[in-house]
Motif scaffolding. Structure first.
Motif, short mmCIF file in Angstrom:
data_model
loop_
_atom_site.label_atom_id
_atom_site.label_comp_id
_atom_site.label_asym_id
_atom_site.label_seq_id
_atom_site.Cartn_x
_atom_site.Cartn_y
_atom_site.Cartn_z
N ALA A 99 -3.86 12.28 -15.40
CA ALA A 99 -4.27 11.31 -14.38
C ALA A 99 -3.06 10.62 -13.79
CB ALA A 99 -5.22 10.29 -14.99
N ALA A 100 -2.07 10.33 -14.61
CA ALA A 100 -0.85 9.71 -14.11
C ALA A 100 -0.10 10.64 -13.17
CB ALA A 100 0.04 9.30 -15.28
N ILE A 117 -0.25 -3.67 -21.49
CA ILE A 117 0.46 -2.79 -20.56
C ILE A 117 -0.57 -1.91 -19.85
CG2 ILE A 117 2.15 -0.94 -20.36
CD1 ILE A 117 3.54 -2.03 -22.82
N PRO A 118 -0.59 -1.84 -18.53
CA PRO A 118 -1.58 -1.02 -17.83
C PRO A 118 -1.36 0.46 -18.08
CG PRO A 118 0.03 -1.87 -16.27
CD PRO A 118 0.31 -2.54 -17.58
N TYR A 119 -2.42 1.24 -17.91
CA TYR A 119 -2.30 2.69 -18.00
C TYR A 119 -1.35 3.19 -16.91
CZ TYR A 119 -6.17 2.97 -21.33
OH TYR A 119 -6.96 2.86 -22.44
N PRO A 120 -0.65 4.28 -17.15
CA PRO A 120 0.29 4.77 -16.14
C PRO A 120 -0.37 5.04 -14.79
CG PRO A 120 0.61 5.93 -18.22
CD PRO A 120 -0.60 5.09 -18.39
N HIS A 179 -1.44 3.63 -9.11
CA HIS A 179 -2.46 3.43 -8.08
C HIS A 179 -2.34 2.03 -7.45
CE1 HIS A 179 -4.76 7.05 -8.04
NE2 HIS A 179 -5.02 7.03 -9.33
N GLN A 180 -2.11 1.04 -8.28
CA GLN A 180 -2.05 -0.34 -7.81
C GLN A 180 -0.65 -0.80 -7.42
OE1 GLN A 180 -3.84 -2.74 -10.91
NE2 GLN A 180 -5.84 -1.77 -10.69
N ARG A 181 0.31 0.12 -7.46
CA ARG A 181 1.69 -0.19 -7.08
C ARG A 181 2.19 -1.44 -7.83
NH1 ARG A 181 3.08 2.66 -2.40
NH2 ARG A 181 4.83 1.26 -2.07
N ARG A 182 2.03 -1.39 -9.14
CA ARG A 182 2.35 -2.56 -9.96
C ARG A 182 3.84 -2.82 -10.07
NH1 ARG A 182 -1.95 -4.04 -13.26
NH2 ARG A 182 -0.63 -5.81 -13.80
#
Length: 258
Positions: free
Chosen positions: A165-166, A204-207, A212-215
């Motif tokens: 997914a990443a 920590i967010p998923y990769p 996707h959210q441009r973190r």
């Protein structure tokens, strides 16, 4: 006919015909009510109950009900409000044990596949499964120019979860070496932040979510400033004069008078 056989029968029907999502929701709800009524030929259920089971509005249920009646899947008596689920009687009574793919397909593509396979559900499952394998092979192909860039990102990212997914999210960005440099620079700072260190990196967010959210564009909070040291307390002694008791031992009382 058992409940599971009815479900499989309707699933095959959906593969061979273009049917709306609200019609599917309503049919499953009616099938569940019919099962609870021990498969009575005619049963009654309130619209309020159908709205709760499907999440549809009253007008949407009315439209879906008319559609199912026109297809011959159910019958409905407007005067009594009673339903009945009609047996589809498929042309081919063979069990399909192949696992159905979970990926959604566009309607036009599904219709084309139905024509090419002779509307055979078992063949459709095989076609979709082969297409999924081709897509996964293309996504993980080492010949892609973005694979090397993704490898650098993956090695730097602290949470190794859902790599495929990443990779999809990374390729959707159409990455360049310049963009990767910006992401890695931001990662270096974010890995040292309190939010990413808290509870062993639990937050920590998923990769894929990070991409996707441009973190990497998130602004990190500034470090808390060090508060100034408080002034030393004033110690009042009996031999201290009145002015020093009021203004402090090192203050001049005359300087406070305008």
């Amino acid at each position: 006919m058992t409940y599971m056989e009815r479900l499989n029968q309707f699933s095959d029907y959906c593969l061979q015909h273009k049917i709306s999502s609200r019609e599917i929701l309503l049919f499953y709800a009616l099938l569940g009510v019919c099962n609870r009524c021990r498969w009575e030929k005619v049963f009654y259920v309130q619209n309020a109950m159908l709205q709760m089971l499907t999440g549809l509005t009253a007008s949407a249920i009315c439209i879906a009900r008319n559609g199912l009646c026109e297809r011959g899947l159910i019958s409905y008596d407007k005067q009594t409000g009673e339903y009945s689920v009609i047996d589809l009687e498929p042309e081919r009574k063979q069990s399909v044990n192949t696992k159905k793919t979970t990926k959604e397909r566009p309607v036009k593509e599904a219709e084309t596949d139905c024509k090419s396979t002779g509307n055979n559900p078992e063949t459709l499952y095989k076609v979709y499964k082969d297409k999924d394998k081709e897509e996964d092979k293309d996504i993980l192909s080492p010949a892609s120019p973005s694979t090397d860039l993704f490898t650098q990102f993956w090695e730097a990212y602290p949470r190794k979860t859902a790599k495929q997914a990443a990779l999809k999210a990374f390729r959707a960005l159409k990455p360049t070496p310049k963009l990767l440099g910006i992401i890695l620079a931001a990662l270096g700072k974010q890995k040292q932040s309190d939010g990413w260190k808290r509870d062993g990196g639990q937050y920590i967010p998923y990769p894929a979510t990070y991409l996707h959210q441009r973190r990497w564009e998130d602004e990190l909070p500034d470090d808390d400033p060090v508060p100034p040291e408080p002034p030393p307390p004033v110690v009042v002694t009996p031999d201290m004069d009145v002015g020093k008791r009021i203004f402090g031992p090192n203050d001049d009382p005359l300087e406070a008078i305008p």
